[in-house]
Design an enzyme around this catalytic site. Structure first.
Site, PDB file in Angstrom:
ATOM      1  N   SER A 232       1.290 -10.269   9.850  1.00  0.00           N
ATOM      2  CA  SER A 232       0.728  -9.156   9.147  1.00  0.00           C
ATOM      3  C   SER A 232      -0.904  -9.362   9.669  1.00  0.00           C
ATOM      4  CB  SER A 232       0.841  -9.228   7.613  1.00  0.00           C
ATOM      5  OG  SER A 232      -0.022  -8.377   7.018  1.00  0.00           O
ATOM      6  N   SER A 233      -1.427  -8.673   9.875  1.00  0.00           N
ATOM      7  CA  SER A 233      -3.002  -8.513  10.170  1.00  0.00           C
ATOM      8  C   SER A 233      -3.666  -8.362   8.956  1.00  0.00           C
ATOM      9  CB  SER A 233      -3.221  -7.288  11.014  1.00  0.00           C
ATOM     10  OG  SER A 233      -3.018  -7.353  12.373  1.00  0.00           O
ATOM     11  N   ASN A 234      -3.397  -7.967   8.061  1.00  0.00           N
ATOM     12  CA  ASN A 234      -4.229  -7.734   6.779  1.00  0.00           C
ATOM     13  C   ASN A 234      -3.960  -8.922   5.909  1.00  0.00           C
ATOM     14  OD1 ASN A 234      -2.917  -6.885   4.078  1.00  0.00           O
ATOM     15  ND2 ASN A 234      -1.691  -5.667   5.699  1.00  0.00           N
TER      16      ASN A 234
ATOM     17  N   CYS B 203       2.064   6.530   8.572  1.00  0.00           N
ATOM     18  CA  CYS B 203       1.117   6.575   7.440  1.00  0.00           C
ATOM     19  C   CYS B 203       0.484   7.710   7.670  1.00  0.00           C
ATOM     20  CB  CYS B 203       0.501   5.328   7.188  1.00  0.00           C
ATOM     21  SG  CYS B 203      -0.546   5.606   5.894  1.00  0.00           S
TER      22      CYS B 203
ATOM     23  N   CYS C 129       0.806  -1.255   0.039  1.00  0.00           N
ATOM     24  CA  CYS C 129      -0.147  -0.014   0.081  1.00  0.00           C
ATOM     25  C   CYS C 129       0.706   1.172  -0.199  1.00  0.00           C
ATOM     26  CB  CYS C 129      -1.059   0.019   1.325  1.00  0.00           C
ATOM     27  SG  CYS C 129      -0.032  -0.178   2.727  1.00  0.00           S
TER      28      CYS C 129
ATOM     29  N   GLU D  10       0.010  -0.336  15.813  1.00  0.00           N
ATOM     30  CA  GLU D  10      -0.856   0.662  15.458  1.00  0.00           C
ATOM     31  C   GLU D  10      -1.737   0.791  16.600  1.00  0.00           C
ATOM     32  OE1 GLU D  10      -3.155   0.493  11.769  1.00  0.00           O
ATOM     33  OE2 GLU D  10      -4.579   1.549  12.668  1.00  0.00           O
TER      34      GLU D  10
ATOM     35  N   HIS E 121      -0.695  -4.789  19.187  1.00  0.00           N
ATOM     36  CA  HIS E 121      -0.276  -4.308  17.631  1.00  0.00           C
ATOM     37  C   HIS E 121       0.322  -3.110  17.844  1.00  0.00           C
ATOM     38  CE1 HIS E 121      -0.402  -3.390  13.571  1.00  0.00           C
ATOM     39  NE2 HIS E 121      -0.441  -4.459  13.146  1.00  0.00           N
TER      40      HIS E 121
ATOM     41  N   HIS F 247       5.631  -6.282   8.271  1.00  0.00           N
ATOM     42  CA  HIS F 247       5.402  -7.563   8.670  1.00  0.00           C
ATOM     43  C   HIS F 247       5.681  -8.499   7.707  1.00  0.00           C
ATOM     44  CE1 HIS F 247       3.566  -5.914  12.215  1.00  0.00           C
ATOM     45  NE2 HIS F 247       2.806  -5.422  11.899  1.00  0.00           N
TER      46      HIS F 247
ATOM     47  N   CYS G 191      -8.695   1.058   6.505  1.00  0.00           N
ATOM     48  CA  CYS G 191      -8.000   1.753   5.557  1.00  0.00           C
ATOM     49  C   CYS G 191      -8.505   1.115   4.357  1.00  0.00           C
ATOM     50  CB  CYS G 191      -6.604   1.348   5.486  1.00  0.00           C
ATOM     51  SG  CYS G 191      -5.661   2.225   4.163  1.00  0.00           S
TER      52      CYS G 191
HETATM   53  S1  SF4 Z   1      -3.126   2.967   6.975  1.00  0.00           S
HETATM   54 FE1  SF4 Z   1      -2.088   1.036   6.827  1.00  0.00          FE
HETATM   55  S2  SF4 Z   1      -2.769  -0.219   5.024  1.00  0.00           S
HETATM   56 FE2  SF4 Z   1      -3.731   2.084   4.839  1.00  0.00          FE
HETATM   57  S3  SF4 Z   1      -2.129   2.876   3.507  1.00  0.00           S
HETATM   58 FE3  SF4 Z   1      -1.339   3.371   5.724  1.00  0.00          FE
HETATM   59  S4  SF4 Z   1      -0.062   1.578   6.100  1.00  0.00           S
HETATM   60 FE4  SF4 Z   1      -1.213   0.967   4.419  1.00  0.00          FE
END
Ligand code: SF4
Length: 297
Positions: free
Chosen positions: A231-233, A96, A12, A130, A128, A40, A203
């Protein structure tokens, strides 16, 4: 055998930006510390540590002084910025922008809800990075929920504002939202209406991939999903593939492949998480391409 790499998979923009920042900073040859794994994905972490990046844990940070430290895309709580000032650390901040915006929303909601003794609830994984950054906006008062039993931590007679970690699954978020609504209704008897605000803060780089991956998974006989186990996602997006295609397999790299998963005439789709580098998916594709002759012979 036909092999296709999903063009929508891979980094991303948040992860891409953090990695680019690390590579740029490493060019001058000076030590660059990174607070936690930059992404991750062990393969990508190794590529960057080979270039000189030094990964340190949160516990090691207080002992570090007069150094440069990269903050990864997950963001950090206010305490980290305070510590950096005290220890003369130069922060290279690759948080981010989507995460920073969410931190702001959580802080704003927390400040607003104080008078009514409200609660901030975060649908995410305890511990986590975040989530640590998000709970840090609430003086550690936010309630983190992921499993059904975590819902017992909430007081359903007081206002609730729900947010999601950016990388959780959409389905999981709306399920938790519904369960909270049910519990409020059960607790409501003889009481006033309880205020409940649910903010889908997943996101779009993650949630938009769900329908794309759903479609991609149906186009191939076998799906190889490449992602780091942390990795969660990665977990959320792999479950989307598995739901559509039972012949979906989760691997970290080509070493995890089992050739018995494939038939010579299969069409194979390769995809991954927002933290999966494109070079790794190509490496996996090349490995299958090279070895599939063994299936034919
Ligand atoms: S919030 Fe997380 S998934 Fe979305 S762009 Fe930022 S780093 Fe990537």
């Amino acid at each position: 055998m036909r092999i296709e790499i999903d063009s929508n998979s891979g980094y991303c923009f948040g992860v891409e930006f953090a990695i680019q920042m690390a590579e740029d900073e490493l060019l001058d040859g000076e030590v660059l510390y990174c607070l936690g794994d930059i992404v991750h994905n062990d393969m990508e972490v190794k590529r960057l540590t080979d270039q000189g990046l030094v990964v340190i844990s949160r516990e090691e940070l207080p002992d570090l002084k007069n150094s440069r430290v990269l903050i990864r895309a997950h963001g950090e709580p206010p305490e980290t910025y305070k510590l950096a000032m005290e220890n003369n650390l130069e922060l290279i901040d690759a948080s981010c922008p989507v995460v920073l915006k969410l931190q702001n929303r959580v802080k704003h909601a927390f400040d607003k809800i104080q008078d009514q003794k409200g609660q901030i609830v975060i649908y995410g994984k305890q511990g986590h990075a975040e989530v640590i950054g998000l709970t840090g906006q609430t003086k550690q008062e936010a309630i983190v929920v992921m499993e059904d039993q975590d819902l017992d931590k909430i007081d359903y007679t007081r206002p609730i504002t729900l947010f999601s970690q950016t990388t959780k699954s959409t389905k999981g978020f709306y399920r938790i939202k519904e369960l909270i609504q049910q519990r409020i209704a059960e607790a409501k008897e003889n009481q006033n209406e309880v205020e409940f605000k649910a903010n889908d803060s997943i996101c779009r780089q993650v949630s938009n991939r769900e329908p794309q991956l759903k479609q991609f998974s149906t186009l191939h006989d076998v799906i190889i999903f490449v992602s780091g186990k942390k990795s969660s996602n990665g977990k959320a997006l792999y479950s989307v593939c598995k739901e559509q295609n039972v012949r979906s397999y989760f691997i970290e790299n080509e070493q995890d492949l089992d050739l018995s998963w494939f038939n010579p005439e299969d069409s194979v789709g390769i995809c991954g998480a927002t933290s999966t580098p494109m070079w790794l998916m190509r490496q996996v594709a090349d490995f299958i391409e090279f070895n599939h002759t063994q299936l034919v012979s």
